[in-house]
Design a protein around this motif. Structure first.
Motif, PDB file in Angstrom:
ATOM      1  N   ARG A 172      13.386 -15.034  -5.558  1.00  0.00           N
ATOM      2  CA  ARG A 172      11.957 -15.053  -5.897  1.00  0.00           C
ATOM      3  C   ARG A 172      11.231 -13.932  -5.172  1.00  0.00           C
ATOM      4  O   ARG A 172      10.267 -14.157  -4.438  1.00  0.00           O
ATOM      5  N   GLN A 173      11.687 -12.711  -5.364  1.00  0.00           N
ATOM      6  CA  GLN A 173      11.103 -11.544  -4.707  1.00  0.00           C
ATOM      7  C   GLN A 173      10.450 -10.619  -5.731  1.00  0.00           C
ATOM      8  O   GLN A 173      10.891 -10.516  -6.869  1.00  0.00           O
ATOM      9  N   LEU A 174       9.400  -9.950  -5.259  1.00  0.00           N
ATOM     10  CA  LEU A 174       8.730  -8.943  -6.070  1.00  0.00           C
ATOM     11  C   LEU A 174       9.012  -7.561  -5.475  1.00  0.00           C
ATOM     12  O   LEU A 174       9.382  -7.440  -4.309  1.00  0.00           O
ATOM     13  N   LYS A 175       8.800  -6.528  -6.268  1.00  0.00           N
ATOM     14  CA  LYS A 175       9.119  -5.165  -5.853  1.00  0.00           C
ATOM     15  C   LYS A 175       7.850  -4.368  -5.601  1.00  0.00           C
ATOM     16  O   LYS A 175       6.928  -4.370  -6.416  1.00  0.00           O
ATOM     17  N   LYS A 176       7.810  -3.676  -4.470  1.00  0.00           N
ATOM     18  CA  LYS A 176       6.633  -2.865  -4.136  1.00  0.00           C
ATOM     19  C   LYS A 176       6.645  -1.580  -4.943  1.00  0.00           C
ATOM     20  O   LYS A 176       7.666  -0.905  -5.060  1.00  0.00           O
ATOM     21  N   SER A 178      -1.546  -8.866  -6.760  1.00  0.00           N
ATOM     22  CA  SER A 178      -0.541  -7.797  -6.674  1.00  0.00           C
ATOM     23  C   SER A 178      -0.297  -7.359  -5.240  1.00  0.00           C
ATOM     24  O   SER A 178       0.307  -6.302  -5.008  1.00  0.00           O
ATOM     25  N   ALA A 179      -0.718  -8.153  -4.263  1.00  0.00           N
ATOM     26  CA  ALA A 179      -0.604  -7.770  -2.850  1.00  0.00           C
ATOM     27  C   ALA A 179       0.840  -7.490  -2.439  1.00  0.00           C
ATOM     28  O   ALA A 179       1.117  -6.543  -1.695  1.00  0.00           O
ATOM     29  N   GLU A 180       1.788  -8.293  -2.922  1.00  0.00           N
ATOM     30  CA  GLU A 180       3.179  -8.117  -2.528  1.00  0.00           C
ATOM     31  C   GLU A 180       3.853  -6.966  -3.271  1.00  0.00           C
ATOM     32  O   GLU A 180       5.020  -6.651  -2.999  1.00  0.00           O
ATOM     33  N   GLU A 181       3.143  -6.348  -4.208  1.00  0.00           N
ATOM     34  CA  GLU A 181       3.699  -5.211  -4.946  1.00  0.00           C
ATOM     35  C   GLU A 181       2.979  -3.911  -4.609  1.00  0.00           C
ATOM     36  O   GLU A 181       3.170  -2.896  -5.255  1.00  0.00           O
ATOM     37  N   SER A 182       2.158  -3.955  -3.562  1.00  0.00           N
ATOM     38  CA  SER A 182       1.437  -2.771  -3.107  1.00  0.00           C
ATOM     39  C   SER A 182       2.184  -2.131  -1.947  1.00  0.00           C
ATOM     40  O   SER A 182       2.682  -2.818  -1.053  1.00  0.00           O
ATOM     41  N   HIS A 183       2.267  -0.795  -1.947  1.00  0.00           N
ATOM     42  CA  HIS A 183       2.936  -0.081  -0.862  1.00  0.00           C
ATOM     43  C   HIS A 183       2.222  -0.294   0.472  1.00  0.00           C
ATOM     44  O   HIS A 183       2.853  -0.490   1.509  1.00  0.00           O
TER      45      HIS A 183
END
Length: 496
Positions: free
Chosen positions: A23-27, A241-246
């Protein structure tokens, strides 16, 4: 899986080490891509929806309502900019309220967010299909074919990868903005615009405060609030989208602030310039495609029908794409933490919440079908479409009030929480935003024709809370980022 661990009125299941890895998202996103996502989610409001406020408030009433809602969103944007930098999780509003008011408050806010983000694209795709049927080559294609195609196309884009999602979002948002800027640039060179057209709705006799600028009096301001919200609704999705922000600490506040500034400028220009062309407030206030009518007023009826349809579609598609992204993330976050069934949050190899995206599309298609197949005889519009939009606004303003309260609560209960960005408006700004959001909530009941939908949404929220109280609160996941952060803070408070 071992025995659940009891924590206050909720219980946490111990999950294995593979749970979060699945259950991971990609930055991927920088602030410009985030800005495009936020503006894209909202921009369809400049293409239509806002104008219906003219028919209940007149230009003056809608203008005042727009200013009030602009203040509310400005206060909220600064508030969530601070919170998203301090609590950078995919849950967004759910994460903020979970940290402030515990699992029950977090779930309530997450549930109302889900209502907003799942229902809105269902209505948007219905109108997209209507426009597609007006193109000569496509008149014989049933509307449901377009529902399936647009949902499938944009869900696939979101599943393929976050890189493609953000790139497509940037492109369609820039096109939608370019169409609006072209319209604004054309108006001064047209004979169609006139100040007198802004106030060509006759005042209603016997109504307090009624005049040529506010033909429905002071009550017109109140009635216009839900329509003024359409200029800004969904900018608040950006923290999802916090977990997908650099670099969420720097990028999120910047994207939020520049996003609301962009929308403030566009809303004022649309309100004045689109209302003042063609038939003015009286005609634009009842138009189903006010921007297309504006272009027709400037260039004449000779302008191609297909061109006008494409113009109208750009904003709808931009928002449709961005809000599909939003419902995918809010379903993902609530599921990962155990509030919704956990299978919804599986991401797979591409690190995108494909199950949540597909599930949201299936619910959306069902709602879109309701709009079509509840049409009254005689070719009249179904009341379900406008009702679903009212339900989305109702869910949104509840979440606004909760997040303002969360900000105030966290300022007092967790004064030492690291806050890389601080709102220049502070607690006073959150209080103003809270008051305005409660007024907007009351305004959703103003139209008797859609009041049944509001009560229906309230009933759905009650059912959702029963599910939480009877089941999901006993099966939460402590390792989920939103839960882990809140539990650590609660443990530290108990030691003080």
């Amino acid at each position: 899986m071992s025995q659940p661990e009891k924590k206050s009125a909720v219980r946490y299941d111990h999950v294995d080490e593979n749970y979060l890895s699945e259950r991971q998202l990609k930055k991927h996103a920088g602030w410009i891509l985030l800005w495009a996502l936020g503006v894209g989610a909202v921009i369809s409001g400049n293409y239509g929806g806002w104008n219906l406020g003219l028919s209940v408030g007149g230009f003056g009433g809608l203008a005042i309502a727009t200013i009030l809602m602009a203040i509310m969103y400005l206060c909220m944007v600064f508030t969530i900019a601070e919170l998203s930098a301090a609590l950078p999780h995919a849950g967004g509003f759910f994460s903020f309220t979970r940290n402030a008011f515990g699992p029950t408050g977090g779930y309530l806010c997450g549930l109302t967010d889900t209502i907003e983000y799942v229902l809105t694209p269902a209505v948007i795709v219905y109108y997209i299909s209507g426009y597609m049927q007006q193109i000569p080559l496509f008149t014989e294609i049933p509307q449901y074919v377009w529902w399936l195609l647009f949902y499938a196309f944009f869900v696939v884009i979101n599943i393929v990868g976050v890189e493609l999602t953000f790139r497509v979002g940037l492109v369609v948002t820039m096109i939608a903005i370019a169409v609006l800027l072209f319209f604004y640039a054309c108006v001064p060179f047209s004979d169609s615009f006139a100040i007198e057209k802004l106030h060509n709705i006759p005042p209603v006799e016997g109504v307090a405060g009624a005049n040529e600028w506010m033909p429905f009096g002071w009550q017109g301001i109140f009635a216009s609030l839900p329509f003024a919200i359409w200029f800004y609704l969904a900018i608040e999705q950006l923290p999802l989208s916090a977990e997908e922000s650099h670099d969420v600490v720097n990028d999120m506040p910047k994207a939020l602030i520049w996003g609301i500034v962009t929308l403030l400028v566009l809303s004022l220009l649309t309100l004045v310039l689109n209302t003042g062309v063609g038939g003015g407030a009286a005609a634009i206030g009842v138009s189903e495609a006010p921007l297309a009518d504006g272009f027709e007023a400037i260039f004449g009826t000779g302008v191609g029908q297909t061109v006008l349809i494409v113009i109208s579609l750009t904003g709808l598609i931009a928002s449709f794409h961005a809000i599909i992204y939003a419902y995918g993330r809010v379903l993902f976050a609530l599921s990962r933490a155990g509030y919704f069934p956990r299978w919804i949050s599986i991401t797979g190899e591409r690190k995108t919440p494909f199950v949540a995206l597909i599930l949201g599309a299936m619910i959306g298609l069902f709602c879109t079908g309701l709009i079509e197949y509840t049409k009254p005889p005689g070719g009249k519009e179904s009341i379900v479409g406008a009702a679903l939009l009212s339900m989305a606004v109702f869910g949104a303003v509840i979440s606004y009030a909760l997040v303002m309260l969360s900000y105030i609560k966290l300022r007092y209960s967790r004064p030492n929480m690291p806050r890389p960005y601080k709102s220049p408006l502070g607690i006073p700004g959150a209080v103003v935003g809270l008051i305005l959001s409660l007024i907007a909530l009351a305004a959703t009941f103003a139209d008797e024709g859609y009041r049944f939908a509001i009560w229906g949404t309230a009933a759905f929220v009650v059912v959702g809370m029963i599910y939480f109280l009877c089941y999901s609160r006993y099966h939460l996941v402590a390792q989920a980022p939103e839960e882990e952060d809140a539990l650590i803070a609660e443990a530290e408070e108990e030691l003080v």
